[in-house]
Design a protein around this motif. Structure first.
Motif, PDB file in Angstrom:
ATOM      1  N   LEU A  42       0.874  -1.176   0.000  1.00  0.00           N
ATOM      2  CA  LEU A  42       0.000   0.000   0.000  1.00  0.00           C
ATOM      3  C   LEU A  42       0.910   1.224   0.000  1.00  0.00           C
ATOM      4  N   PHE A  43       1.196   1.733  -1.189  1.00  0.00           N
ATOM      5  CA  PHE A  43       2.171   2.836  -1.312  1.00  0.00           C
ATOM      6  C   PHE A  43       1.447   4.135  -1.666  1.00  0.00           C
ATOM      7  N   PHE A  44       1.423   5.047  -0.700  1.00  0.00           N
ATOM      8  CA  PHE A  44       0.789   6.354  -0.933  1.00  0.00           C
ATOM      9  C   PHE A  44       1.784   7.375  -1.481  1.00  0.00           C
ATOM     10  N   GLU A  45       3.065   6.986  -1.578  1.00  0.00           N
ATOM     11  CA  GLU A  45       4.069   7.862  -2.206  1.00  0.00           C
ATOM     12  C   GLU A  45       4.794   7.042  -3.258  1.00  0.00           C
ATOM     13  N   ASN A  46       5.439   7.752  -4.187  1.00  0.00           N
ATOM     14  CA  ASN A  46       6.141   7.070  -5.273  1.00  0.00           C
ATOM     15  C   ASN A  46       7.261   6.178  -4.745  1.00  0.00           C
ATOM     16  N   SER A  47       7.516   5.137  -5.491  1.00  0.00           N
ATOM     17  CA  SER A  47       8.628   4.255  -5.129  1.00  0.00           C
ATOM     18  C   SER A  47       9.066   3.470  -6.361  1.00  0.00           C
ATOM     19  N   THR A  48      10.360   3.348  -6.532  1.00  0.00           N
ATOM     20  CA  THR A  48      10.898   2.471  -7.574  1.00  0.00           C
ATOM     21  C   THR A  48      11.528   1.260  -6.903  1.00  0.00           C
ATOM     22  N   MET A  64       2.811 -14.693  -1.726  1.00  0.00           N
ATOM     23  CA  MET A  64       1.981 -13.995  -2.721  1.00  0.00           C
ATOM     24  C   MET A  64       1.974 -12.518  -2.370  1.00  0.00           C
ATOM     25  N   VAL A  65       1.941 -11.678  -3.417  1.00  0.00           N
ATOM     26  CA  VAL A  65       1.942 -10.234  -3.179  1.00  0.00           C
ATOM     27  C   VAL A  65       0.808  -9.593  -3.972  1.00  0.00           C
ATOM     28  N   VAL A  66       0.015  -8.790  -3.289  1.00  0.00           N
ATOM     29  CA  VAL A  66      -1.055  -8.032  -3.940  1.00  0.00           C
ATOM     30  C   VAL A  66      -0.747  -6.553  -3.748  1.00  0.00           C
ATOM     31  N   HIS A  67      -0.822  -5.787  -4.843  1.00  0.00           N
ATOM     32  CA  HIS A  67      -0.577  -4.341  -4.737  1.00  0.00           C
ATOM     33  C   HIS A  67      -1.891  -3.597  -4.772  1.00  0.00           C
ATOM     34  N   LEU A  68      -2.048  -2.669  -3.842  1.00  0.00           N
ATOM     35  CA  LEU A  68      -3.183  -1.756  -3.977  1.00  0.00           C
ATOM     36  C   LEU A  68      -2.610  -0.402  -4.374  1.00  0.00           C
ATOM     37  N   ASP A  69      -3.085   0.127  -5.486  1.00  0.00           N
ATOM     38  CA  ASP A  69      -2.617   1.436  -5.929  1.00  0.00           C
ATOM     39  C   ASP A  69      -3.589   2.481  -5.384  1.00  0.00           C
ATOM     40  N   PRO A  70      -3.204   3.232  -4.363  1.00  0.00           N
ATOM     41  CA  PRO A  70      -4.150   4.166  -3.724  1.00  0.00           C
ATOM     42  C   PRO A  70      -4.731   5.176  -4.702  1.00  0.00           C
ATOM     43  N   ARG A  72      -5.859   4.619  -7.506  1.00  0.00           N
ATOM     44  CA  ARG A  72      -7.002   4.000  -8.196  1.00  0.00           C
ATOM     45  C   ARG A  72      -7.925   3.301  -7.216  1.00  0.00           C
ATOM     46  N   SER A  73      -7.759   3.560  -5.928  1.00  0.00           N
ATOM     47  CA  SER A  73      -8.571   2.839  -4.947  1.00  0.00           C
ATOM     48  C   SER A  73      -9.691   3.745  -4.442  1.00  0.00           C
ATOM     49  N   SER A  74     -10.447   3.233  -3.467  1.00  0.00           N
ATOM     50  CA  SER A  74     -11.570   4.015  -2.934  1.00  0.00           C
ATOM     51  C   SER A  74     -11.102   5.174  -2.064  1.00  0.00           C
ATOM     52  N   THR A  75      -9.783   5.258  -1.806  1.00  0.00           N
ATOM     53  CA  THR A  75      -9.260   6.463  -1.150  1.00  0.00           C
ATOM     54  C   THR A  75      -9.681   7.670  -1.992  1.00  0.00           C
ATOM     55  N   ASN A  76      -9.705   7.447  -3.309  1.00  0.00           N
ATOM     56  CA  ASN A  76     -10.115   8.510  -4.230  1.00  0.00           C
ATOM     57  C   ASN A  76     -11.603   8.796  -4.174  1.00  0.00           C
ATOM     58  N   LYS A  77     -12.379   7.889  -3.548  1.00  0.00           N
ATOM     59  CA  LYS A  77     -13.827   8.132  -3.402  1.00  0.00           C
ATOM     60  C   LYS A  77     -14.118   8.661  -2.005  1.00  0.00           C
ATOM     61  N   GLY A  78     -13.050   8.945  -1.241  1.00  0.00           N
ATOM     62  CA  GLY A  78     -13.250   9.538   0.078  1.00  0.00           C
ATOM     63  C   GLY A  78     -13.140   8.562   1.228  1.00  0.00           C
ATOM     64  N   GLU A  79     -12.796   7.293   0.943  1.00  0.00           N
ATOM     65  CA  GLU A  79     -12.640   6.341   2.046  1.00  0.00           C
ATOM     66  C   GLU A  79     -11.396   6.713   2.856  1.00  0.00           C
ATOM     67  N   SER A  80     -11.493   6.617   4.178  1.00  0.00           N
ATOM     68  CA  SER A  80     -10.331   6.990   5.003  1.00  0.00           C
ATOM     69  C   SER A  80      -9.289   5.882   4.931  1.00  0.00           C
ATOM     70  N   LEU A  81      -8.052   6.272   5.222  1.00  0.00           N
ATOM     71  CA  LEU A  81      -6.959   5.291   5.230  1.00  0.00           C
ATOM     72  C   LEU A  81      -7.276   4.154   6.203  1.00  0.00           C
ATOM     73  N   HIS A  82      -7.837   4.527   7.350  1.00  0.00           N
ATOM     74  CA  HIS A  82      -8.095   3.503   8.373  1.00  0.00           C
ATOM     75  C   HIS A  82      -9.143   2.499   7.895  1.00  0.00           C
ATOM     76  N   ASP A  83     -10.169   2.999   7.213  1.00  0.00           N
ATOM     77  CA  ASP A  83     -11.180   2.072   6.676  1.00  0.00           C
ATOM     78  C   ASP A  83     -10.586   1.203   5.566  1.00  0.00           C
ATOM     79  N   THR A  84      -9.804   1.831   4.680  1.00  0.00           N
ATOM     80  CA  THR A  84      -9.154   1.049   3.611  1.00  0.00           C
ATOM     81  C   THR A  84      -8.330  -0.060   4.233  1.00  0.00           C
ATOM     82  N   PHE A  85      -7.552   0.308   5.236  1.00  0.00           N
ATOM     83  CA  PHE A  85      -6.660  -0.660   5.885  1.00  0.00           C
ATOM     84  C   PHE A  85      -7.461  -1.795   6.526  1.00  0.00           C
ATOM     85  N   GLU A  86      -8.532  -1.445   7.240  1.00  0.00           N
ATOM     86  CA  GLU A  86      -9.317  -2.492   7.917  1.00  0.00           C
ATOM     87  C   GLU A  86      -9.975  -3.425   6.901  1.00  0.00           C
TER      88      GLU A  86
END
Ligand code: ASP
Length: 291
Positions: A42-48, A64-70, A72-86
């Motif tokens: 869960l990367f909210f800042e750029n990273s290479t 296994m690794v799953v990436h969430l791109d914030p 393109r996630s519901s953070t952009n629909k106003g979901e809080s970080l804490h809710d996204t995380f939970e």
């Protein structure tokens, strides 16, 4: 469940085990020790480097690794970080690897006790896996680094690499000195120099840092070519001295380090990246298997 918010979360024994495991993984890749484990990034800042290094490390261990791109996630629909995380934790990952602009985000999420938190960079406060891979790279080169002098050069005040590094290197018995112009210098008890020339003859390692422009509220220097004349690590400045040169990346060429020095065998920038995978493998093993 163990977290890595900063290196202070690790005991001396765990740090030693991480170095030992990373060294042995570098000699011979292990079998899939983390088969069946699931990690979410869960990367909210750029990273290479950090994101791909964590992914390679996890996959080398069979996880296994799953990436969430914030972005393109519901953070952009106003979901809080804490809710996204939970919500992510409801999918029962074994760990969440997070990068965030706020210093205290990884600790707050870790305190929920829902999954292991691996801090992949938080504000200007901490970047523990970078500190550990830098430490590994120095130990690999020198054997024992207790008593060695490292000069951290550049935008120290805004750098989480510097903050985490300083805490770890001092704990491990190194002498840390800071070299920076006034606006880049933090307020702490370490020895400070405005010019590298004042201390270079006592230095075993130079860690060059990028100006963290994204963290500056207003531009600090108008002209980074002028800054480079004083702080760029080039052949002229280093001479033939036997000094190890580190940089966490991304390197601003000819501002942080000259093109020529980047090709010099004393420069370990790509070795740091290579070591980063083995060190992160060892960290994942430590947190998800051994702890
Ligand atoms: N990659 C490092 C970090 O995330 C250093 C930098 O960006 O300059 O802090």
């Amino acid at each position: 469940m163990q977290n890595l918010v900063d290196t202070s979360d690790l005991s001396e024994q765990q740090i030693q085990n991480i170095l030992t495991d990373a060294k042995s993984f570098k000699q011979q890749l292990p079998t899939a020790l983390l088969r069946d484990k699931l990690l979410i990034t869960l990367f909210f800042e750029n990273s290479t480097r950090t994101r791909s290094s964590f992914e390679v490390a996890a996959k080398r261990l069979g996880a296994m690794v799953v990436h969430l791109d914030p972005s393109r996630s519901s953070t952009n629909k106003g979901e809080s970080l804490h809710d996204t995380f939970e919500n992510l934790c409801a999918m029962e990952p074994d760990g969440v690897i997070i990068r965030h602009e706020y210093n205290n985000t990884p600790r707050k999420l870790a305190d929920k006790g829902l999954t292991s938190i691996l801090n992949a960079g938080a504000g200007n406060y901490a970047h523990p896996t970078q500190a550990l891979l830098d430490y590994f790279t120095m130990v690999e080169h020198f054997g024992d680094v207790r008593g060695k002098t490292i000069a951290i050069v550049g935008d120290v005040v805004s750098s989480r690499v510097a903050s985490s590094g300083i805490r770890l290197f001092v704990r491990m018995g190194m002498r840390v000195v800071l070299v920076a112009p006034g606006p880049f210098m933090p307020d702490n008890d370490l020895e400070k120099f405005e010019h590298l020339e004042e201390i270079i003859d006592e230095v075993d390692i130079i860690m060059s840092l990028r100006a963290q422009l994204e963290r500056h509220k207003a531009p600090i220097f108008e002209d980074y070519d002028e800054y480079a004349r004083e702080y760029c690590i080039n052949k002229e400045r280093l001479g033939e001295r036997d000094v190890l040169l580190l940089h966490p990346g991304p390197v601003m060429r000819n501002i942080d380090i000259s093109d020529e020095m980047l090709e010099d065998p004393r420069c370990k920038v790509l070795e740091q990246v290579k070591n980063g995978v083995f060190v992160r493998m060892a960290i994942l093993k430590c947190l998800l298997l051994d702890a």
